[in-house]
Design a protein around this motif. Structure first.
Motif, mmCIF file in Angstrom:
data_model
loop_
_atom_site.group_PDB
_atom_site.id
_atom_site.type_symbol
_atom_site.label_atom_id
_atom_site.label_comp_id
_atom_site.label_asym_id
_atom_site.label_seq_id
_atom_site.Cartn_x
_atom_site.Cartn_y
_atom_site.Cartn_z
ATOM 1 N N ALA A 109 0.832 -1.206 0.000
ATOM 2 C CA ALA A 109 0.000 0.000 0.000
ATOM 3 C C ALA A 109 0.866 1.256 0.000
ATOM 4 C CB ALA A 109 -0.932 -0.008 1.209
ATOM 5 N N ALA A 110 1.945 1.250 0.777
ATOM 6 C CA ALA A 110 2.858 2.403 0.811
ATOM 7 C C ALA A 110 3.526 2.593 -0.545
ATOM 8 C CB ALA A 110 3.910 2.188 1.900
ATOM 9 N N TYR A 111 3.893 1.490 -1.182
ATOM 10 C CA TYR A 111 4.507 1.565 -2.509
ATOM 11 C C TYR A 111 3.535 2.178 -3.519
ATOM 12 C CZ TYR A 111 6.365 -0.083 -6.986
ATOM 13 O OH TYR A 111 6.819 -0.153 -8.275
ATOM 14 N N LEU A 112 2.285 1.723 -3.495
ATOM 15 C CA LEU A 112 1.283 2.255 -4.424
ATOM 16 C C LEU A 112 0.976 3.715 -4.135
ATOM 17 C CD1 LEU A 112 -1.234 -0.753 -4.518
ATOM 18 C CD2 LEU A 112 0.397 -0.095 -6.287
ATOM 19 N N ALA A 113 1.018 4.099 -2.860
ATOM 20 C CA ALA A 113 0.663 5.473 -2.486
ATOM 21 C C ALA A 113 1.729 6.480 -2.885
ATOM 22 C CB ALA A 113 0.414 5.542 -0.980
ATOM 23 N N PHE A 114 2.996 6.090 -2.764
ATOM 24 C CA PHE A 114 4.060 7.082 -2.919
ATOM 25 C C PHE A 114 4.852 6.951 -4.203
ATOM 26 C CE2 PHE A 114 3.480 6.711 1.718
ATOM 27 C CZ PHE A 114 3.102 8.020 1.971
ATOM 28 N N ARG A 115 4.582 5.927 -4.997
ATOM 29 C CA ARG A 115 5.304 5.796 -6.259
ATOM 30 C C ARG A 115 4.745 6.803 -7.272
ATOM 31 N NH1 ARG A 115 5.049 0.919 -10.667
ATOM 32 N NH2 ARG A 115 6.809 1.600 -11.927
ATOM 33 N N GLY A 116 5.462 7.882 -7.519
ATOM 34 C CA GLY A 116 5.031 8.882 -8.497
ATOM 35 C C GLY A 116 4.097 9.933 -7.958
ATOM 36 N N ARG A 117 3.338 9.612 -6.891
ATOM 37 C CA ARG A 117 2.426 10.573 -6.251
ATOM 38 C C ARG A 117 1.470 11.217 -7.248
ATOM 39 N NH1 ARG A 117 6.003 13.702 -1.604
ATOM 40 N NH2 ARG A 117 6.847 11.820 -0.632
ATOM 41 N N SER A 118 0.750 10.424 -7.979
ATOM 42 C CA SER A 118 -0.230 10.935 -8.934
ATOM 43 C C SER A 118 -1.633 10.473 -8.536
ATOM 44 C CB SER A 118 0.098 10.433 -10.344
ATOM 45 O OG SER A 118 -0.066 9.031 -10.412
ATOM 46 N N LYS A 119 -2.646 11.014 -9.225
ATOM 47 C CA LYS A 119 -4.029 10.605 -8.950
ATOM 48 C C LYS A 119 -4.248 9.135 -9.273
ATOM 49 C CE LYS A 119 -6.161 15.147 -9.616
ATOM 50 N NZ LYS A 119 -7.132 15.942 -10.405
ATOM 51 N N LYS A 120 -3.520 8.635 -10.270
ATOM 52 C CA LYS A 120 -3.632 7.214 -10.611
ATOM 53 C C LYS A 120 -3.212 6.338 -9.442
ATOM 54 C CE LYS A 120 -3.061 7.521 -15.630
ATOM 55 N NZ LYS A 120 -2.219 7.095 -16.788
ATOM 56 N N ASN A 121 -2.224 6.794 -8.688
ATOM 57 C CA ASN A 121 -1.768 6.036 -7.526
ATOM 58 C C ASN A 121 -2.864 5.907 -6.482
ATOM 59 O OD1 ASN A 121 0.613 5.984 -8.860
ATOM 60 N ND2 ASN A 121 1.848 6.832 -7.211
ATOM 61 N N ILE A 122 -3.657 6.971 -6.322
ATOM 62 C CA ILE A 122 -4.752 6.941 -5.359
ATOM 63 C C ILE A 122 -5.785 5.894 -5.772
ATOM 64 C CG2 ILE A 122 -6.644 8.271 -4.350
ATOM 65 C CD1 ILE A 122 -4.884 10.762 -4.649
ATOM 66 N N ALA A 123 -6.083 5.833 -7.084
ATOM 67 C CA ALA A 123 -7.037 4.832 -7.580
ATOM 68 C C ALA A 123 -6.504 3.418 -7.349
ATOM 69 C CB ALA A 123 -7.301 5.070 -9.066
ATOM 70 N N LYS A 124 -5.208 3.211 -7.614
ATOM 71 C CA LYS A 124 -4.596 1.890 -7.372
ATOM 72 C C LYS A 124 -4.714 1.518 -5.894
ATOM 73 C CE LYS A 124 -0.867 2.511 -10.787
ATOM 74 N NZ LYS A 124 0.610 2.605 -10.891
ATOM 75 N N LEU A 125 -4.363 2.481 -5.042
ATOM 76 C CA LEU A 125 -4.371 2.231 -3.606
ATOM 77 C C LEU A 125 -5.775 1.904 -3.108
ATOM 78 C CD1 LEU A 125 -2.907 2.202 -0.887
ATOM 79 C CD2 LEU A 125 -3.272 4.681 -0.751
ATOM 80 N N LEU A 126 -6.767 2.633 -3.601
ATOM 81 C CA LEU A 126 -8.147 2.390 -3.186
ATOM 82 C C LEU A 126 -8.621 1.000 -3.609
ATOM 83 C CD1 LEU A 126 -9.862 5.835 -3.847
ATOM 84 C CD2 LEU A 126 -9.435 4.749 -1.632
ATOM 85 N N CYS A 127 -8.336 0.636 -4.857
ATOM 86 C CA CYS A 127 -8.745 -0.691 -5.349
ATOM 87 C C CYS A 127 -8.087 -1.795 -4.535
ATOM 88 C CB CYS A 127 -8.378 -0.842 -6.822
ATOM 89 S SG CYS A 127 -9.354 0.163 -7.941
ATOM 90 N N PHE A 128 -6.799 -1.650 -4.311
ATOM 91 C CA PHE A 128 -6.058 -2.663 -3.552
ATOM 92 C C PHE A 128 -6.494 -2.675 -2.086
ATOM 93 C CE2 PHE A 128 -2.424 -3.950 -0.943
ATOM 94 C CZ PHE A 128 -2.114 -5.186 -1.501
ATOM 95 N N GLY A 129 -6.558 -1.476 -1.471
ATOM 96 C CA GLY A 129 -6.845 -1.382 -0.044
ATOM 97 C C GLY A 129 -8.252 -1.818 0.318
ATOM 98 N N ILE A 130 -9.247 -1.388 -0.465
ATOM 99 C CA ILE A 130 -10.638 -1.766 -0.178
ATOM 100 C C ILE A 130 -10.809 -3.278 -0.307
ATOM 101 C CG2 ILE A 130 -13.014 -1.608 -1.033
ATOM 102 C CD1 ILE A 130 -12.388 1.330 -1.744
#
Length: 238
Positions: A174-195
Motif C-alpha cells: 500500500a505504501a509503494y502504491l501510495a508514494f510511487r510517483g504521487r499521482s491521482k492514478k496512484n490513489i485509484a490503485k491504492l483504493l482498489c487494492f486497499g478496499i
C-alpha cells in the motif's frame, strides 16, 4: 515426499502445535459449526479451506496433502509464465523464471508446509496469486487495471485472515502504491487494492472484537511465538 511421509503413523494423525488445532477447528466447521464462540488463537481462513477439502475427500489426509501441494504448484505457474515474458536478454533476468520454478518445485520448506495441515499451505498460493495480479495490474490500463488491483488486494486480504503477519506485506505494498510517483492514478490503485484487502479482514476483526469486548485484529495470540522465544522463563512449550 508424500509417499515416504505416508509410511509414518503421524501422517494420518495430525498432532503438534498448530496442526492439531487447525484440524480440530476444520472438523467443527465440517460438522456445521461455522461461527466460533471465543476469539481463536489462529486465523480462520485455513480451517474453512481445510473443512472444504474434508467435504471433497472425506478426511483422507493423503488426498488433502496432495491437493494442497498441487494448489501450491498451480498458483506458481501464472507467476512463472509472467516472468518468462519479462526476459529482456540480460543474463540475470533470463535466469529468474527457471530459478523461481526450481525452488517452487524442490525447496524443502515449501514441500513440507504445503503438504502439512497448517496455514502456510494456503498462505503461499494466495501470496503467489496476489503478486502475479499486482505485476499484471501495472501493465494494464483503464477498468481492467482496477480489476487486477482489486483481485490482488482480495488475495492479500484472504492471506491476512490466513496468517495475520501478512499485514506487513499489505502495508508495504500500500505504501509503494501510495508514494510511487504521487499521482491521482496512484490513489485509484491504492483504493482498489486497499478496499479489496479490507473486505475479508474487517468482518473477522469486528466479530472477534465483539466476542472479546475489546479490539482484536484476526486472532488472539498475536506475537505469542516472539514472546515464547524471548522469555527467559520459558520452558519452550506452549
Amino acid at each position: 515426499y508424500l509417499k515416504e511421509y505416508s509410511a509414518s503413523p503421524l501422517f494420518y494423525m495430525p498432532v503438534g502445535p498448530d496442526i492439531q488445532e487447525y484440524d480440530q477447528w476444520a472438523r467443527k466447521i465440517f460438522a456445521g459449526q461455522f461461527f466460533w464462540n471465543e476469539v481463536p488463537i489462529h486465523a480462520p481462513f485455513y480451517p474453512f479451506f481445510l473443512a472444504g477439502l474434508f467435504r471433497f475427500f472425506t478426511v483422507d489426509y493423503f488426498n488433502i496433502r496432495f491437493v494442497q501441494i498441487m494448489i501450491g504448484l498451480l498458483a506458481a505457474i501464472p507467476l512463472y509464465i509472467y516472468l518468462l515474458g519479462r526476459k529482456d536478454g540480460s543474463p540475470l533476468k533470463s535466469m529468474v523464471p527457471e530459478i523461481f520454478l526450481f525452488f517452487s518445485c524442490v525447496y524443502p520448506p515449501l514441500i513440507f508446509y504445503e503438504g502439512e495441515i497448517i496455514s502456510e499451505a494456503l498462505l503461499i498460493p494466495l501470496l503467489s496469486v496476489c503478486i502475479y495480479f499486482l505485476y499484471r495490474a501495472e501493465e494494464k490500463e483503464g477498468f481492467l487495471k482496477k480489476v487486477f488491483f482489486f483481485v490482488s488486494g482480495l488475495c492479500a486480504g484472504l492471506a491476512v485472515i490466513t496468517h495475520p503477519a501478512t499485514i506487513f506485506f499489505v502495508i508495504a505494498e500500500a505504501a509503494y502504491l501510495a508514494f510511487r510517483g504521487r499521482s491521482k492514478k496512484n490513489i485509484a490503485k491504492l483504493l482498489c487494492f486497499g478496499i479489496a484487502a479490507a473486505l475479508p479482514v474487517v468482518p473477522v476483526s469486528l466479530y472477534n472484537s465483539l466476542l472479546a469486548g475489546k479490539p482484536v485484529f484476526v486472532q488472539a495470540n498475536s506475537g505469542f511465538n516472539f514472546f515464547l522465544g524471548n522469555n527467559p522463563d520459558s520452558t519452550g512449550s506452549c
